[in-house]
Write a protein that holds these residues in place. Structure first.
Motif, PDB file in Angstrom:
ATOM      1  N   THR A  60       0.844  -1.193   0.000  1.00  0.00           N
ATOM      2  CA  THR A  60       0.000   0.000   0.000  1.00  0.00           C
ATOM      3  C   THR A  60       0.880   1.246   0.000  1.00  0.00           C
ATOM      4  OG1 THR A  60      -1.799  -1.147   1.120  1.00  0.00           O
ATOM      5  CG2 THR A  60      -1.785   1.262   1.266  1.00  0.00           C
ATOM      6  N   LEU A  61       1.900   1.248   0.850  1.00  0.00           N
ATOM      7  CA  LEU A  61       2.820   2.383   0.907  1.00  0.00           C
ATOM      8  C   LEU A  61       3.579   2.533  -0.407  1.00  0.00           C
ATOM      9  CD1 LEU A  61       4.242   4.705   2.342  1.00  0.00           C
ATOM     10  CD2 LEU A  61       5.823   3.009   3.319  1.00  0.00           C
ATOM     11  N   GLU A  62       4.056   1.426  -0.965  1.00  0.00           N
ATOM     12  CA  GLU A  62       4.780   1.517  -2.243  1.00  0.00           C
ATOM     13  C   GLU A  62       3.889   2.106  -3.335  1.00  0.00           C
ATOM     14  OE1 GLU A  62       6.616  -2.185  -3.404  1.00  0.00           O
ATOM     15  OE2 GLU A  62       8.426  -1.690  -2.277  1.00  0.00           O
ATOM     16  N   GLU A  63       2.633   1.667  -3.401  1.00  0.00           N
ATOM     17  CA  GLU A  63       1.723   2.214  -4.405  1.00  0.00           C
ATOM     18  C   GLU A  63       1.475   3.699  -4.174  1.00  0.00           C
ATOM     19  OE1 GLU A  63      -1.787  -0.232  -4.407  1.00  0.00           O
ATOM     20  OE2 GLU A  63      -0.828  -1.760  -5.654  1.00  0.00           O
ATOM     21  N   ASP A  64       1.302   4.088  -2.911  1.00  0.00           N
ATOM     22  CA  ASP A  64       1.102   5.505  -2.590  1.00  0.00           C
ATOM     23  C   ASP A  64       2.305   6.341  -3.024  1.00  0.00           C
ATOM     24  OD1 ASP A  64      -1.370   4.871  -1.516  1.00  0.00           O
ATOM     25  OD2 ASP A  64      -0.701   5.015   0.578  1.00  0.00           O
ATOM     26  N   LEU A  65       3.507   5.822  -2.777  1.00  0.00           N
ATOM     27  CA  LEU A  65       4.717   6.546  -3.169  1.00  0.00           C
ATOM     28  C   LEU A  65       4.835   6.647  -4.688  1.00  0.00           C
ATOM     29  CD1 LEU A  65       7.295   5.160  -0.588  1.00  0.00           C
ATOM     30  CD2 LEU A  65       6.499   7.528  -0.787  1.00  0.00           C
ATOM     31  N   MET A  66       4.468   5.588  -5.402  1.00  0.00           N
ATOM     32  CA  MET A  66       4.512   5.633  -6.863  1.00  0.00           C
ATOM     33  C   MET A  66       3.558   6.687  -7.402  1.00  0.00           C
ATOM     34  SD  MET A  66       4.932   1.755  -8.250  1.00  0.00           S
ATOM     35  CE  MET A  66       4.906   0.587  -6.926  1.00  0.00           C
ATOM     36  N   LEU A  67       2.366   6.751  -6.826  1.00  0.00           N
ATOM     37  CA  LEU A  67       1.404   7.773  -7.243  1.00  0.00           C
ATOM     38  C   LEU A  67       1.923   9.169  -6.916  1.00  0.00           C
ATOM     39  CD1 LEU A  67      -2.001   6.169  -6.199  1.00  0.00           C
ATOM     40  CD2 LEU A  67      -1.271   6.763  -8.510  1.00  0.00           C
ATOM     41  N   GLU A  68       2.437   9.330  -5.705  1.00  0.00           N
ATOM     42  CA  GLU A  68       2.927  10.632  -5.240  1.00  0.00           C
ATOM     43  C   GLU A  68       4.068  11.149  -6.116  1.00  0.00           C
ATOM     44  OE1 GLU A  68       5.389  12.145  -1.343  1.00  0.00           O
ATOM     45  OE2 GLU A  68       3.709  10.765  -0.993  1.00  0.00           O
ATOM     46  N   HIS A  69       4.921  10.246  -6.576  1.00  0.00           N
ATOM     47  CA  HIS A  69       6.092  10.648  -7.351  1.00  0.00           C
ATOM     48  C   HIS A  69       5.883  10.508  -8.856  1.00  0.00           C
ATOM     49  CE1 HIS A  69       8.766  11.281  -3.919  1.00  0.00           C
ATOM     50  NE2 HIS A  69       8.084  10.308  -3.352  1.00  0.00           N
ATOM     51  N   GLY A  70       4.662  10.166  -9.254  1.00  0.00           N
ATOM     52  CA  GLY A  70       4.352  10.081 -10.678  1.00  0.00           C
ATOM     53  C   GLY A  70       5.121   8.994 -11.407  1.00  0.00           C
ATOM     54  N   TYR A  71       5.309   7.867 -10.755  1.00  0.00           N
ATOM     55  CA  TYR A  71       6.031   6.762 -11.381  1.00  0.00           C
ATOM     56  C   TYR A  71       5.328   6.383 -12.686  1.00  0.00           C
ATOM     57  CZ  TYR A  71       8.496   2.314 -11.842  1.00  0.00           C
ATOM     58  OH  TYR A  71       9.277   1.288 -12.294  1.00  0.00           O
ATOM     59  N   PRO A  72       6.036   6.453 -13.826  1.00  0.00           N
ATOM     60  CA  PRO A  72       5.362   6.337 -15.127  1.00  0.00           C
ATOM     61  C   PRO A  72       4.766   4.956 -15.435  1.00  0.00           C
ATOM     62  CG  PRO A  72       7.752   6.441 -15.396  1.00  0.00           C
ATOM     63  CD  PRO A  72       7.463   6.707 -13.941  1.00  0.00           C
TER      64      PRO A  72
END
Length: 78
Positions: A60-72
């Motif tokens: 959940t945290l990894e997904e949140d961080l990907m969204l927050e940082h705009g992981y393409p």
């Protein structure tokens, strides 16, 4: 007997993520040890529940961080 061996090669640069990874490695090793010792099923259940809880929180945290940082390449699972 450890089956999961942490290495600095696995570090992501996000301290909280690295700490969670290390905790999951430790739980896997604790579970392995308990199974080898034919531990009480209650202990096995507790370790599995802890690993499940930590895994859900971690991803959940990894997904949140990907969204927050705009992981393409991020594609939500849900």
């Amino acid at each position: 007997m450890q089956i999961a061996h942490w290495s600095e090669d696995y570090e992501t640069g996000f301290p909280v993520i690295d700490q969670q990874h290390q905790q999951m490695f430790a739980l896997v090793n604790q579970l392995q040890e308990a199974m080898l010792k034919s531990a009480d099923p209650t202990l096995l259940k507790q370790l599995l529940n802890a690993l499940l809880k930590d895994t859900i929180a971690h991803f959940t945290l990894e997904e949140d961080l990907m969204l927050e940082h705009g992981y393409p390449s991020f594609q939500p699972v849900y």
